[in-house]
Design a protein around this motif. Structure first.
Motif, mmCIF file in Angstrom:
data_model
loop_
_atom_site.group_PDB
_atom_site.id
_atom_site.type_symbol
_atom_site.label_atom_id
_atom_site.label_comp_id
_atom_site.label_asym_id
_atom_site.label_seq_id
_atom_site.Cartn_x
_atom_site.Cartn_y
_atom_site.Cartn_z
ATOM 1 N N ILE A 1 1.004 -1.188 0.005
ATOM 2 C CA ILE A 1 -0.083 0.055 -0.033
ATOM 3 C C ILE A 1 0.916 1.273 0.064
ATOM 4 O O ILE A 1 1.883 1.135 0.409
ATOM 5 C CB ILE A 1 -1.008 0.107 1.237
ATOM 6 N N GLU A 2 0.458 2.081 -0.494
ATOM 7 C CA GLU A 2 1.041 3.697 -0.754
ATOM 8 C C GLU A 2 0.162 4.509 0.242
ATOM 9 O O GLU A 2 -0.891 4.885 -0.458
ATOM 10 C CB GLU A 2 1.377 4.033 -2.025
ATOM 11 N N LEU A 3 0.707 5.123 1.037
ATOM 12 C CA LEU A 3 0.005 6.436 1.968
ATOM 13 C C LEU A 3 0.101 7.707 1.308
ATOM 14 O O LEU A 3 0.939 8.270 1.017
ATOM 15 C CB LEU A 3 0.303 6.513 3.335
ATOM 16 N N ASN A 4 -1.169 8.220 0.638
ATOM 17 C CA ASN A 4 -1.116 9.405 -0.042
ATOM 18 C C ASN A 4 -0.969 10.417 0.685
ATOM 19 O O ASN A 4 -2.263 11.007 1.215
ATOM 20 C CB ASN A 4 -2.152 9.638 -1.133
ATOM 21 N N PHE A 5 0.108 10.924 1.066
ATOM 22 C CA PHE A 5 0.024 12.146 2.264
ATOM 23 C C PHE A 5 0.662 13.417 1.410
ATOM 24 O O PHE A 5 1.102 14.308 2.086
ATOM 25 C CB PHE A 5 0.935 11.831 3.374
ATOM 26 N N GLY A 6 0.278 13.613 -0.018
ATOM 27 C CA GLY A 6 0.873 14.770 -0.639
ATOM 28 C C GLY A 6 0.019 15.368 -1.612
ATOM 29 O O GLY A 6 0.077 16.584 -1.914
ATOM 30 N N CYS A 7 -1.334 14.762 -1.821
ATOM 31 C CA CYS A 7 -2.290 15.573 -2.609
ATOM 32 C C CYS A 7 -2.651 16.972 -2.486
ATOM 33 O O CYS A 7 -3.174 17.169 -1.200
ATOM 34 C CB CYS A 7 -3.420 14.732 -2.861
ATOM 35 N N PRO A 8 -2.165 17.894 -3.018
ATOM 36 C CA PRO A 8 -2.144 19.397 -2.668
ATOM 37 C C PRO A 8 -3.201 20.087 -2.660
ATOM 38 O O PRO A 8 -3.491 21.235 -2.012
ATOM 39 C CB PRO A 8 -0.991 19.772 -3.396
ATOM 40 N N HIS A 9 -4.173 19.582 -3.242
ATOM 41 C CA HIS A 9 -5.425 20.399 -3.655
ATOM 42 C C HIS A 9 -6.776 19.796 -3.254
ATOM 43 O O HIS A 9 -7.802 20.264 -3.626
ATOM 44 C CB HIS A 9 -5.300 20.797 -5.244
ATOM 45 N N GLY A 10 -6.851 18.657 -2.953
ATOM 46 C CA GLY A 10 -8.252 17.843 -2.610
ATOM 47 C C GLY A 10 -8.426 17.502 -1.188
ATOM 48 O O GLY A 10 -7.436 16.920 -0.481
ATOM 49 N N LYS B 1 4.108 8.106 0.674
ATOM 50 C CA LYS B 1 4.130 8.920 -0.430
ATOM 51 C C LYS B 1 4.173 10.573 0.292
ATOM 52 O O LYS B 1 3.369 11.059 0.906
ATOM 53 C CB LYS B 1 3.082 9.017 -1.428
ATOM 54 N N LEU B 2 5.296 11.122 0.115
ATOM 55 C CA LEU B 2 5.563 12.426 0.721
ATOM 56 C C LEU B 2 5.413 13.684 -0.372
ATOM 57 O O LEU B 2 5.412 13.719 -1.482
ATOM 58 C CB LEU B 2 7.244 12.574 0.992
ATOM 59 N N THR B 3 4.819 14.860 0.236
ATOM 60 C CA THR B 3 4.507 15.890 0.026
ATOM 61 C C THR B 3 5.761 16.922 -0.368
ATOM 62 O O THR B 3 6.671 16.949 0.584
ATOM 63 C CB THR B 3 3.527 16.813 0.318
ATOM 64 N N PRO B 4 5.906 17.359 -1.540
ATOM 65 C CA PRO B 4 7.230 18.438 -1.753
ATOM 66 C C PRO B 4 6.758 19.738 -1.153
ATOM 67 O O PRO B 4 7.658 20.772 -1.119
ATOM 68 C CB PRO B 4 7.157 18.304 -3.192
ATOM 69 N N ASN B 5 5.558 19.942 -0.765
ATOM 70 C CA ASN B 5 5.010 21.334 -0.299
ATOM 71 C C ASN B 5 5.201 21.397 1.086
ATOM 72 O O ASN B 5 4.486 21.604 2.009
ATOM 73 C CB ASN B 5 3.746 21.387 -0.572
ATOM 74 N N ILE B 6 6.660 21.415 1.374
ATOM 75 C CA ILE B 6 6.987 21.441 2.987
ATOM 76 C C ILE B 6 8.455 22.129 2.806
ATOM 77 O O ILE B 6 9.252 21.853 1.792
ATOM 78 C CB ILE B 6 7.177 19.959 3.281
#
Length: 423
Positions: free
Chosen positions: A131-140, A175-180
């Motif tokens: 599984i991949e944990l989506n911790f990055g979607c920036p808009h929803g 899954k990491l966000t780059p908005n950091i």
């Protein structure tokens, strides 16, 4: 012949090329076509709780280069808008029909333990490999406390990762966000929570362009727009840096990394692997050119590995990490100067203009009796910035030649010109 098969955090695949969680992996039809084309795995488009989210129209925009080449791609699409039950059924069937391919399921649920506890066994029952944990979607989905709203809070990253390790036996990829500000911090949190791997980068907050007639950003929904997630070749440099930061961080060193961000050919993939990635995920390039690009990627990587003598991907994965350091540790005594190959020079003058107007005035423009121009580097003025090499349109016309300085290695922490030098 190079062996492209991988074992990534316990997940086996015939090659390292996976489709990222996105529109191309939203349903069985697309995923089967991808597997038929030769993709080694997919990350199924992010699943969430019912009721499914509602998407808008339109959803995509782009940042263009010359001749309408798509440099960057922007989307405001949310997670899957199909029911959880239908997605799980299709995942089960596809994995049954393609047992040798990596099947990763992307997930996004609220920060409520019961939600994860309820759904994780259902996902595991599909036969998925991880599984991949989506911790990055920036808009929803911010109203449900998901996506980047989680990825930007290390405590949440660690907490949810722990829940997943508690209620699921599958490998967990975060899954990491780059908005950091510092991507190492959520990576450390993921590892503390028991993550088996991380994937990065997710998309970057962006507005690609403005329609100056309607005075609204693209993509246009009625008379309005919003920021979206930016991806494509333009984000590759940012992604490479963040991958390198995690790979060389003592706290996360050795943590498996799935590289994402602007990968469109075998060379892009090899660069991510050289910085520590054990698998790579592709989205934008597949959306622009179709699934068949994986053939060129696999063939190109295999040929390059044969040429270099690498038998398997693990032979070169991470080899560039030890050569990546902080600026203060670079050799202050290393020196290069530019050299122009006069046989290759087309006399365009771009190197001269760039250097004369914006750099160090270290290129001379010599005009002969017949008006023929010639460009020569002033060795005593050249600082080796390589701007001229970058602006030159002819490959290998300008090279940067190392100079014998007679000085040994000295970094900035040792340099006597540094008021805080260590003596």
């Amino acid at each position: 012949m190079a062996d492209l098969s991988i074992n990534f955090a316990g997940i086996k695949a015939p090659n390292p090329f996976w489709l990222a969680s996105a529109p191309p992996t939203d349903k069985a039809y697309n995923v089967v076509r991808a597997f038929e084309a030769g993709w080694g795995g997919v990350v199924w488009k992010t699943l969430g709780e019912d009721p499914a989210p509602v998407n808008v129209s339109s959803r995509y925009s782009a940042h263009y280069g010359k001749n309408r080449e798509v440099i960057g791609f922007n989307n405001i699409e949310l997670i899957t808008d199909r029911s959880l039950e239908l997605n799980l059924q299709e995942i089960t069937q596809v994995k049954k029909d393609w047992p040798d391919r990596a099947m990763i399921v992307s997930l996004m649920f609220p920060c409520e333990e019961e939600s994860w506890k309820r759904v994780l066994p259902l996902v595991e029952a599909t036969g998925a490999d991880g599984i991949e944990l989506n911790f990055g979607c920036p808009h929803g989905m911010p109203e449900r406390g998901m996506g980047a709203a989680v990825g930007q809070v290390p405590e949440y990253v660690e907490m949810i990762t722990r829940w997943c390790k508690k209620y699921c036996s599958l490998p967990v990829i975060v899954k990491l966000t780059p908005n950091i500000t510092d991507v190492r911090i959520p990576a450390r949190a993921a590892l503390a929570g028991g993550a088996d791997a991380v994937s990065l980068i997710n998309t970057i907050n962006s507005i690609t362009s403005i329609d100056l007639d309607q005075m609204v950003a693209r993509p246009i929904v009625g008379t309005q727009s919003t920021h979206g997630g930016y991806c494509g070749s333009a984000v590759k440099p940012i992604a490479l840096n963040m991958v390198a930061e995690i790979a060389r961080d003592p706290a996360t060193q050795g943590l498996p990394i799935s590289g994402i961000g602007g990968i469109g050919n075998w060379r892009d993939a090899a660069e991510f692997m050289a910085l520590g990635a054990g698998s790579v995920q592709v989205c934008t390039a597949a959306m622009l050119h179709g699934f068949r690009i994986v053939k060129e990627m696999s063939d190109g990587l295999s040929r390059w590995m044969d040429e270099k003598g690498y038998e398997r991907i693990s032979d070169f994965s991470g080899k560039a990490v030890t050569n990546t350091t902080d600026w203060k540790y670079l050799d202050m005594n290393y020196q290069v100067i530019a050299e122009i190959d006069q046989d290759k020079c087309i006399r365009c003058g771009r190197c001269y203009i760039a250097c004369e107007d914006t750099s160090h005035q270290s290129i001379s423009q010599l005009i002969g009796a017949e008006g023929v121009r010639r460009y020569e580097v002033k060795a005593e003025e050249c600082v080796g910035c390589n701007l001229c090499q970058i602006t030159c349109p002819v490959e290998q016309c300008i090279t940067m030649v190392p100079q014998a300085t007679g000085k040994s290695y000295m970094n900035w922490t040792q340099d006597p010109r540094n008021p805080r030098a260590v003596t």
